[in-house]
Motif scaffolding. Structure first.
Motif, PDB file in Angstrom:
ATOM      1  N   ALA A  52      44.493  56.356  66.599  1.00  0.00           N
ATOM      2  CA  ALA A  52      43.413  56.308  65.485  1.00  0.00           C
ATOM      3  C   ALA A  52      43.514  57.672  64.775  1.00  0.00           C
ATOM      4  O   ALA A  52      43.918  58.575  65.244  1.00  0.00           O
ATOM      5  N   TYR A  53      42.451  57.696  63.742  1.00  0.00           N
ATOM      6  CA  TYR A  53      42.446  59.006  62.993  1.00  0.00           C
ATOM      7  C   TYR A  53      41.033  59.142  62.624  1.00  0.00           C
ATOM      8  O   TYR A  53      40.382  57.951  62.222  1.00  0.00           O
ATOM      9  N   ALA A  54      40.410  60.323  62.670  1.00  0.00           N
ATOM     10  CA  ALA A  54      39.216  60.549  61.778  1.00  0.00           C
ATOM     11  C   ALA A  54      39.216  61.955  61.109  1.00  0.00           C
ATOM     12  O   ALA A  54      39.841  62.813  61.630  1.00  0.00           O
ATOM     13  N   ASP A  55      38.670  61.856  59.974  1.00  0.00           N
ATOM     14  CA  ASP A  55      38.563  63.210  59.402  1.00  0.00           C
ATOM     15  C   ASP A  55      37.606  64.281  60.120  1.00  0.00           C
ATOM     16  O   ASP A  55      36.590  63.926  60.769  1.00  0.00           O
ATOM     17  N   PHE A  56      38.235  65.491  60.283  1.00  0.00           N
ATOM     18  CA  PHE A  56      37.537  66.675  61.210  1.00  0.00           C
ATOM     19  C   PHE A  56      36.089  66.729  60.574  1.00  0.00           C
ATOM     20  O   PHE A  56      35.032  66.752  61.129  1.00  0.00           O
ATOM     21  N   ARG A  57      35.750  66.612  59.355  1.00  0.00           N
ATOM     22  CA  ARG A  57      34.401  66.907  58.904  1.00  0.00           C
ATOM     23  C   ARG A  57      33.502  65.857  59.208  1.00  0.00           C
ATOM     24  O   ARG A  57      32.265  65.973  59.582  1.00  0.00           O
ATOM     25  N   GLU A  58      33.908  64.497  58.845  1.00  0.00           N
ATOM     26  CA  GLU A  58      33.045  63.379  59.241  1.00  0.00           C
ATOM     27  C   GLU A  58      32.744  63.391  60.755  1.00  0.00           C
ATOM     28  O   GLU A  58      31.628  63.055  61.214  1.00  0.00           O
ATOM     29  N   LEU A  59      33.636  63.618  61.553  1.00  0.00           N
ATOM     30  CA  LEU A  59      33.487  63.577  62.886  1.00  0.00           C
ATOM     31  C   LEU A  59      32.726  64.940  63.484  1.00  0.00           C
ATOM     32  O   LEU A  59      31.802  64.630  64.072  1.00  0.00           O
ATOM     33  N   ALA A  60      32.662  65.886  62.820  1.00  0.00           N
ATOM     34  CA  ALA A  60      31.911  66.999  63.113  1.00  0.00           C
ATOM     35  C   ALA A  60      30.531  66.711  62.635  1.00  0.00           C
ATOM     36  O   ALA A  60      29.434  66.923  63.444  1.00  0.00           O
ATOM     37  N   ARG A  61      30.233  66.122  61.633  1.00  0.00           N
ATOM     38  CA  ARG A  61      28.890  65.611  61.125  1.00  0.00           C
ATOM     39  C   ARG A  61      28.401  64.766  62.057  1.00  0.00           C
ATOM     40  O   ARG A  61      27.217  65.024  62.455  1.00  0.00           O
ATOM     41  N   GLU A  62      28.952  63.682  62.491  1.00  0.00           N
ATOM     42  CA  GLU A  62      28.232  62.827  63.335  1.00  0.00           C
ATOM     43  C   GLU A  62      27.790  63.232  64.567  1.00  0.00           C
ATOM     44  O   GLU A  62      26.834  63.079  65.150  1.00  0.00           O
ATOM     45  N   LEU A  63      28.786  64.362  65.113  1.00  0.00           N
ATOM     46  CA  LEU A  63      28.620  64.823  66.587  1.00  0.00           C
ATOM     47  C   LEU A  63      27.234  65.820  66.346  1.00  0.00           C
ATOM     48  O   LEU A  63      26.559  66.008  67.044  1.00  0.00           O
ATOM     49  N   LEU A  64      27.365  66.518  64.856  1.00  0.00           N
ATOM     50  CA  LEU A  64      26.108  67.448  64.812  1.00  0.00           C
ATOM     51  C   LEU A  64      24.700  66.638  64.753  1.00  0.00           C
ATOM     52  O   LEU A  64      23.586  67.019  65.329  1.00  0.00           O
ATOM     53  N   GLU A  65      24.878  65.355  63.990  1.00  0.00           N
ATOM     54  CA  GLU A  65      23.663  64.487  64.052  1.00  0.00           C
ATOM     55  C   GLU A  65      23.253  64.257  65.489  1.00  0.00           C
ATOM     56  O   GLU A  65      21.968  64.177  65.651  1.00  0.00           O
ATOM     57  N   ALA A  66      24.120  63.958  66.148  1.00  0.00           N
ATOM     58  CA  ALA A  66      23.605  63.588  67.716  1.00  0.00           C
ATOM     59  C   ALA A  66      23.072  64.745  68.414  1.00  0.00           C
ATOM     60  O   ALA A  66      22.021  64.401  69.167  1.00  0.00           O
ATOM     61  N   GLN A  67      23.739  65.554  68.106  1.00  0.00           N
ATOM     62  CA  GLN A  67      23.070  66.730  68.934  1.00  0.00           C
ATOM     63  C   GLN A  67      21.503  67.364  68.234  1.00  0.00           C
ATOM     64  O   GLN A  67      20.705  67.630  69.381  1.00  0.00           O
ATOM     65  N   LEU A  68      21.384  67.087  66.965  1.00  0.00           N
ATOM     66  CA  LEU A  68      20.045  67.371  66.737  1.00  0.00           C
ATOM     67  C   LEU A  68      19.206  66.227  67.086  1.00  0.00           C
ATOM     68  O   LEU A  68      17.944  66.748  67.547  1.00  0.00           O
ATOM     69  N   ALA A  70      19.242  64.752  70.020  1.00  0.00           N
ATOM     70  CA  ALA A  70      19.013  64.863  71.226  1.00  0.00           C
ATOM     71  C   ALA A  70      18.097  65.968  71.439  1.00  0.00           C
ATOM     72  O   ALA A  70      17.328  65.828  72.561  1.00  0.00           O
ATOM     73  N   ALA A  71      17.959  66.864  70.498  1.00  0.00           N
ATOM     74  CA  ALA A  71      17.195  68.130  70.688  1.00  0.00           C
ATOM     75  C   ALA A  71      15.774  67.877  70.238  1.00  0.00           C
ATOM     76  O   ALA A  71      14.987  68.617  70.050  1.00  0.00           O
ATOM     77  N   GLY A  72      15.649  66.551  69.614  1.00  0.00           N
ATOM     78  CA  GLY A  72      14.241  66.098  68.881  1.00  0.00           C
ATOM     79  C   GLY A  72      14.083  66.695  67.310  1.00  0.00           C
ATOM     80  O   GLY A  72      12.986  66.977  66.967  1.00  0.00           O
ATOM     81  N   ILE A  73      15.181  67.023  66.746  1.00  0.00           N
ATOM     82  CA  ILE A  73      15.210  67.344  65.449  1.00  0.00           C
ATOM     83  C   ILE A  73      15.629  66.437  64.519  1.00  0.00           C
ATOM     84  O   ILE A  73      16.823  65.886  64.491  1.00  0.00           O
ATOM     85  N   GLU A  74      15.140  66.447  63.484  1.00  0.00           N
ATOM     86  CA  GLU A  74      15.297  65.366  62.238  1.00  0.00           C
ATOM     87  C   GLU A  74      16.793  65.880  61.964  1.00  0.00           C
ATOM     88  O   GLU A  74      17.058  66.946  61.295  1.00  0.00           O
ATOM     89  N   PRO A  75      17.773  65.022  61.730  1.00  0.00           N
ATOM     90  CA  PRO A  75      19.272  65.472  61.348  1.00  0.00           C
ATOM     91  C   PRO A  75      19.186  65.255  59.803  1.00  0.00           C
ATOM     92  O   PRO A  75      20.078  64.410  59.371  1.00  0.00           O
ATOM     93  N   SER A  76      18.346  66.007  59.037  1.00  0.00           N
ATOM     94  CA  SER A  76      18.540  65.933  57.682  1.00  0.00           C
ATOM     95  C   SER A  76      19.750  66.574  57.033  1.00  0.00           C
ATOM     96  O   SER A  76      20.552  67.078  57.523  1.00  0.00           O
ATOM     97  N   ASP A  77      19.914  65.928  55.669  1.00  0.00           N
ATOM     98  CA  ASP A  77      21.388  66.472  55.039  1.00  0.00           C
ATOM     99  C   ASP A  77      21.520  67.911  54.752  1.00  0.00           C
ATOM    100  O   ASP A  77      22.510  68.391  54.973  1.00  0.00           O
ATOM    101  N   GLU A  78      20.243  68.633  54.652  1.00  0.00           N
ATOM    102  CA  GLU A  78      20.289  69.874  54.462  1.00  0.00           C
ATOM    103  C   GLU A  78      20.522  70.808  55.957  1.00  0.00           C
ATOM    104  O   GLU A  78      21.093  71.799  55.703  1.00  0.00           O
ATOM    105  N   LYS A  79      20.186  70.234  56.822  1.00  0.00           N
ATOM    106  CA  LYS A  79      20.346  70.952  58.237  1.00  0.00           C
ATOM    107  C   LYS A  79      21.981  70.688  58.507  1.00  0.00           C
ATOM    108  O   LYS A  79      22.795  71.574  58.857  1.00  0.00           O
ATOM    109  N   ILE A  80      22.553  69.543  58.209  1.00  0.00           N
ATOM    110  CA  ILE A  80      23.955  69.435  58.315  1.00  0.00           C
ATOM    111  C   ILE A  80      24.672  70.332  57.423  1.00  0.00           C
ATOM    112  O   ILE A  80      25.551  71.002  57.930  1.00  0.00           O
ATOM    113  N   ALA A  81      24.403  70.283  56.217  1.00  0.00           N
ATOM    114  CA  ALA A  81      25.010  71.172  55.306  1.00  0.00           C
ATOM    115  C   ALA A  81      24.964  72.635  55.857  1.00  0.00           C
ATOM    116  O   ALA A  81      25.898  73.265  55.328  1.00  0.00           O
TER     117      ALA A  81
END
Length: 220
Positions: A52-68, A70-81
């Motif tokens: 299979a294949y996934a785009d680096f940026r999309e995969l990185a974004r999803e993992l960053l959201e999960a990390q936020l 897990a740390a109790g931080i709202e994963p807003s678009d601003e934080k991701i950006a």
């Protein structure tokens, strides 16, 4: 020795340490960068292994959201950006520009190949002055196989119109060197941190401390 020098980008050319400031800015510990980047590579390579294949940026974004989360931080678009845009503000390691300049002046063609996207590094390369040295900048979106799958390296060789054995990959990642060697390329290990090369991988053709050392070796 080679007609084309193929370059990995993230960590090999770019110094990613400044991303720690971006992680801290969104409320995550500075060391979170290491787990996040490793997880992005892990999942991208796992998908490739599964066909299979996934785009680096999309995969990185999803993992960053999960990390936020897990740390109790709202994963807003601003934080991701804030974090992801940090890739466009990276600097190059100081050995890269003088090393690539010497390689370019010796007539060796230079091409980049990244598991990320070509667009992520455009400003970085332009600001650092190495864009004129680069014949082409490639990513894995066309073969849809992340390095170290052999199709990624073969795609680069096809674009350049050279046999794989006339191309050498320079990288700081042993898994990348191993993948390139198994695909038929030469492998050049950039060992800035004096890190032992894993014996489980195919050995590199050259081990050098930086790009100035690589330039000296391949332009003799």
């Amino acid at each position: 020795m080679i007609d084309v020098l193929l370059l990995d980008v993230n960590e090999t050319l770019t110094d990613m340490e400044s991303l720690r400031d971006d992680f801290e800015a969104v409320g995550l510990p500075r060391h979170s960068l290491d787990a996040w980047f490793a997880a992005t590579l892990r999942d991208g390579l796992a998908l490739t292994a599964a066909g299979a294949y996934a785009d680096f940026r999309e995969l990185a974004r999803e993992l960053l959201e999960a990390q936020l989360v897990a740390a109790g931080i709202e994963p807003s678009d601003e934080k991701i950006a804030t974090v992801l845009s940090g890739f466009t503000r990276l600097s190059l390691h100081p050995d890269v520009e003088p090393g690539l300049r010497r390689v370019h002046e010796a007539g060796v063609r230079i091409v980049t190949l990244t598991n990320g996207s070509v667009a992520m590094s455009e400003k970085v390369f332009t600001d650092a002055g190495i864009m004129p040295f680069l014949e082409n900048r490639l990513d894995v979106s066309t073969p849809q196989r992340w390095k170290p799958h052999p199709d990624a390296y073969r795609y680069a060789a096809e674009v350049c119109g050279v046999p794989v054995d006339r191309m050498g990959l320079a990288a700081v990642h042993p898994w990348d060197i191993d993948g390139a060697r198994r695909a038929g390329l030469q492998g050049f290990y950039i060992d800035r941190r004096n890190t032992p090369y894993p014996k489980a991988f195919l050995a590199p053709d050259l081990v050098v401390p930086d790009f100035e050392g690589l330039a000296a070796a391949i332009t003799r």
